[in-house]
Design a protein around this motif. Structure first.
Motif, PDB file in Angstrom:
ATOM      1  N   ILE A   3       0.850  -1.187   0.000  1.00 35.67           N
ATOM      2  CA  ILE A   3       0.000   0.000   0.000  1.00 35.67           C
ATOM      3  C   ILE A   3       0.885   1.236   0.000  1.00 35.67           C
ATOM      4  CG2 ILE A   3      -1.753   1.284   1.258  1.00 35.67           C
ATOM      5  CD1 ILE A   3      -2.740  -1.396   2.365  1.00 35.67           C
ATOM      6  N   GLU A   4       0.574   2.152  -0.889  1.00 37.72           N
ATOM      7  CA  GLU A   4       1.319   3.400  -1.042  1.00 37.72           C
ATOM      8  C   GLU A   4       0.563   4.505  -0.304  1.00 37.72           C
ATOM      9  OE1 GLU A   4       3.424   4.496  -4.999  1.00 37.72           O
ATOM     10  OE2 GLU A   4       1.334   5.114  -5.115  1.00 37.72           O
ATOM     11  N   HIS A  17      -9.149  14.447  16.957  1.00 29.67           N
ATOM     12  CA  HIS A  17     -10.345  15.206  16.573  1.00 29.67           C
ATOM     13  C   HIS A  17     -11.214  14.425  15.593  1.00 29.67           C
ATOM     14  CE1 HIS A  17      -8.911  18.665  18.709  1.00 29.67           C
ATOM     15  NE2 HIS A  17      -7.777  18.640  18.037  1.00 29.67           N
ATOM     16  N   GLY A  18     -10.833  13.200  15.310  1.00 34.60           N
ATOM     17  CA  GLY A  18     -11.607  12.339  14.431  1.00 34.60           C
ATOM     18  C   GLY A  18     -11.107  12.362  13.004  1.00 34.60           C
ATOM     19  N   ALA A  19     -11.294  11.242  12.331  1.00 31.66           N
ATOM     20  CA  ALA A  19     -10.904  11.113  10.925  1.00 31.66           C
ATOM     21  C   ALA A  19     -12.028  10.399  10.186  1.00 31.66           C
ATOM     22  CB  ALA A  19      -9.611  10.320  10.809  1.00 31.66           C
ATOM     23  N   VAL A  20     -12.288  10.857   8.974  1.00 31.75           N
ATOM     24  CA  VAL A  20     -13.283  10.246   8.101  1.00 31.75           C
ATOM     25  C   VAL A  20     -12.523   9.530   6.990  1.00 31.75           C
ATOM     26  CG1 VAL A  20     -15.182  10.707   6.507  1.00 31.75           C
ATOM     27  CG2 VAL A  20     -14.987  12.020   8.621  1.00 31.75           C
ATOM     28  N   GLY A  30     -15.857   4.584   7.045  1.00 37.14           N
ATOM     29  CA  GLY A  30     -15.972   4.736   8.487  1.00 37.14           C
ATOM     30  C   GLY A  30     -15.338   6.015   8.993  1.00 37.14           C
ATOM     31  N   ALA A  31     -15.439   6.181  10.296  1.00 38.57           N
ATOM     32  CA  ALA A  31     -14.843   7.328  10.979  1.00 38.57           C
ATOM     33  C   ALA A  31     -14.276   6.815  12.301  1.00 38.57           C
ATOM     34  CB  ALA A  31     -15.879   8.408  11.215  1.00 38.57           C
ATOM     35  N   THR A  32     -13.171   7.390  12.732  1.00 37.29           N
ATOM     36  CA  THR A  32     -12.521   6.906  13.948  1.00 37.29           C
ATOM     37  C   THR A  32     -11.618   7.982  14.558  1.00 37.29           C
ATOM     38  OG1 THR A  32     -11.151   5.145  14.882  1.00 37.29           O
ATOM     39  CG2 THR A  32     -10.579   5.904  12.666  1.00 37.29           C
ATOM     40  N   CYS A  33     -11.317   7.807  15.830  1.00 35.76           N
ATOM     41  CA  CYS A  33     -10.323   8.641  16.518  1.00 35.76           C
ATOM     42  C   CYS A  33      -9.071   7.829  16.837  1.00 35.76           C
ATOM     43  CB  CYS A  33     -10.909   9.190  17.819  1.00 35.76           C
ATOM     44  SG  CYS A  33     -12.234  10.365  17.579  1.00 35.76           S
ATOM     45  N   ASP A  34      -9.020   6.593  16.352  1.00 39.25           N
ATOM     46  CA  ASP A  34      -7.924   5.676  16.659  1.00 39.25           C
ATOM     47  C   ASP A  34      -7.139   5.345  15.386  1.00 39.25           C
ATOM     48  OD1 ASP A  34      -6.279   3.655  17.631  1.00 39.25           O
ATOM     49  OD2 ASP A  34      -7.894   2.173  17.753  1.00 39.25           O
ATOM     50  N   PRO A  35      -5.861   5.717  15.315  1.00 42.40           N
ATOM     51  CA  PRO A  35      -5.075   5.423  14.112  1.00 42.40           C
ATOM     52  C   PRO A  35      -4.963   3.929  13.816  1.00 42.40           C
ATOM     53  CG  PRO A  35      -3.722   6.546  15.772  1.00 42.40           C
ATOM     54  CD  PRO A  35      -5.101   6.449  16.311  1.00 42.40           C
ATOM     55  N   GLY A  36      -4.950   3.081  14.837  1.00 42.43           N
ATOM     56  CA  GLY A  36      -4.896   1.639  14.631  1.00 42.43           C
ATOM     57  C   GLY A  36      -6.159   1.118  13.961  1.00 42.43           C
ATOM     58  N   GLU A  37      -7.294   1.637  14.389  1.00 49.14           N
ATOM     59  CA  GLU A  37      -8.559   1.240  13.769  1.00 49.14           C
ATOM     60  C   GLU A  37      -8.614   1.718  12.321  1.00 49.14           C
ATOM     61  OE1 GLU A  37     -13.393   1.592  14.348  1.00 49.14           O
ATOM     62  OE2 GLU A  37     -12.085   2.696  15.702  1.00 49.14           O
ATOM     63  N   ALA A  38      -8.134   2.934  12.059  1.00 47.39           N
ATOM     64  CA  ALA A  38      -8.104   3.453  10.684  1.00 47.39           C
ATOM     65  C   ALA A  38      -7.257   2.547   9.800  1.00 47.39           C
ATOM     66  CB  ALA A  38      -7.550   4.881  10.669  1.00 47.39           C
ATOM     67  N   GLU A  39      -6.121   2.098  10.307  1.00 47.99           N
ATOM     68  CA  GLU A  39      -5.251   1.200   9.547  1.00 47.99           C
ATOM     69  C   GLU A  39      -5.965  -0.113   9.232  1.00 47.99           C
ATOM     70  OE1 GLU A  39      -0.963  -1.101  10.016  1.00 47.99           O
ATOM     71  OE2 GLU A  39      -1.453   0.534  11.381  1.00 47.99           O
ATOM     72  N   ARG A  40      -6.685  -0.654  10.208  1.00 45.86           N
ATOM     73  CA  ARG A  40      -7.429  -1.899   9.995  1.00 45.86           C
ATOM     74  C   ARG A  40      -8.527  -1.716   8.949  1.00 45.86           C
ATOM     75  NH1 ARG A  40      -6.471  -2.088  15.409  1.00 45.86           N
ATOM     76  NH2 ARG A  40      -8.491  -1.232  16.005  1.00 45.86           N
ATOM     77  N   ILE A  41      -9.240  -0.601   9.007  1.00 43.46           N
ATOM     78  CA  ILE A  41     -10.304  -0.317   8.033  1.00 43.46           C
ATOM     79  C   ILE A  41      -9.727  -0.274   6.624  1.00 43.46           C
ATOM     80  CG2 ILE A  41     -11.892   1.478   7.214  1.00 43.46           C
ATOM     81  CD1 ILE A  41     -12.368   2.187  10.213  1.00 43.46           C
ATOM     82  N   ILE A  42      -8.623   0.428   6.459  1.00 38.48           N
ATOM     83  CA  ILE A  42      -8.010   0.602   5.136  1.00 38.48           C
ATOM     84  C   ILE A  42      -7.457  -0.729   4.621  1.00 38.48           C
ATOM     85  CG2 ILE A  42      -6.107   1.713   3.905  1.00 38.48           C
ATOM     86  CD1 ILE A  42      -6.631   4.132   5.892  1.00 38.48           C
ATOM     87  N   LYS A  43      -6.751  -1.471   5.450  1.00 34.64           N
ATOM     88  CA  LYS A  43      -6.195  -2.760   5.021  1.00 34.64           C
ATOM     89  C   LYS A  43      -7.295  -3.749   4.672  1.00 34.64           C
ATOM     90  CE  LYS A  43      -1.683  -2.687   7.191  1.00 34.64           C
ATOM     91  NZ  LYS A  43      -0.776  -3.313   8.175  1.00 34.64           N
ATOM     92  N   TRP A  69      -8.150  17.103   3.856  1.00 34.40           N
ATOM     93  CA  TRP A  69      -7.521  15.890   3.354  1.00 34.40           C
ATOM     94  C   TRP A  69      -6.144  15.733   4.001  1.00 34.40           C
ATOM     95  CZ3 TRP A  69      -3.035  16.023   0.154  1.00 34.40           C
ATOM     96  CH2 TRP A  69      -2.577  14.763  -0.224  1.00 34.40           C
ATOM     97  N   GLY A  70      -5.879  14.531   4.527  1.00 32.35           N
ATOM     98  CA  GLY A  70      -4.606  14.265   5.179  1.00 32.35           C
ATOM     99  C   GLY A  70      -3.777  13.207   4.487  1.00 32.35           C
ATOM    100  N   TYR A  71      -4.419  12.106   4.101  1.00 30.96           N
ATOM    101  CA  TYR A  71      -3.707  10.994   3.474  1.00 30.96           C
ATOM    102  C   TYR A  71      -4.516  10.428   2.314  1.00 30.96           C
ATOM    103  CZ  TYR A  71      -1.273  10.638   8.024  1.00 30.96           C
ATOM    104  OH  TYR A  71      -0.553  10.887   9.167  1.00 30.96           O
ATOM    105  N   THR A  72      -3.784   9.847   1.361  1.00 32.68           N
ATOM    106  CA  THR A  72      -4.394   9.004   0.321  1.00 32.68           C
ATOM    107  C   THR A  72      -3.609   7.710   0.296  1.00 32.68           C
ATOM    108  OG1 THR A  72      -5.131  10.867  -1.019  1.00 32.68           O
ATOM    109  CG2 THR A  72      -4.896   8.744  -2.139  1.00 32.68           C
ATOM    110  N   PHE A  73      -4.343   6.606   0.317  1.00 37.30           N
ATOM    111  CA  PHE A  73      -3.736   5.273   0.260  1.00 37.30           C
ATOM    112  C   PHE A  73      -4.192   4.609  -1.033  1.00 37.30           C
ATOM    113  CE2 PHE A  73      -4.018   6.328   4.715  1.00 37.30           C
ATOM    114  CZ  PHE A  73      -2.806   5.918   5.214  1.00 37.30           C
ATOM    115  N   SER A  74      -3.279   3.927  -1.695  1.00 32.84           N
ATOM    116  CA  SER A  74      -3.623   3.181  -2.899  1.00 32.84           C
ATOM    117  C   SER A  74      -2.688   1.979  -3.004  1.00 32.84           C
ATOM    118  CB  SER A  74      -3.505   4.060  -4.146  1.00 32.84           C
ATOM    119  OG  SER A  74      -2.204   4.561  -4.274  1.00 32.84           O
TER     120      SER A  74
END
Length: 77
Positions: A3-4, A17-20, A30-43, A69-74
């Motif tokens: 993943i890039e 402050h939350g991430a969408v 989804g939306a989350t305040c936890d970077p670990g959860e965001a990583e799991r959602i994306i993977k 906008w903060g990140y783009t994953f592809s």
């Protein structure tokens, strides 16, 4: 699977402050305040979609809005 990640250097990318999380076409993942959860959602999205599109992470938006906008994953080619 590799993943890039592209980062917007003008964004603080503060999960407290939350991430969408949304796909390129606007589908909400989804939306989350936890970077670990965001990583799991994306993977999970990249592992389960037949034709995955880029995923964007937005920070600090009001309710019903994306924010900055903060990140783009592809998938890397």
């Amino acid at each position: 699977m590799k993943i890039e990640k592209i980062t917007n250097l003008g964004c603080f990318c503060d999960f407290s402050h939350g991430a969408v999380i949304k796909t390129e076409s606007g589908r909400s993942l989804g939306a989350t305040c936890d970077p670990g959860e965001a990583e799991r959602i994306i993977k999970t999205y990249f592992k389960t979609e037949f034709f995955p599109e880029p995923v964007h992470v937005f920070f600090g938006g009001e309710i019903g809005q994306d924010g900055t906008w903060g990140y783009t994953f592809s998938l890397a080619e």
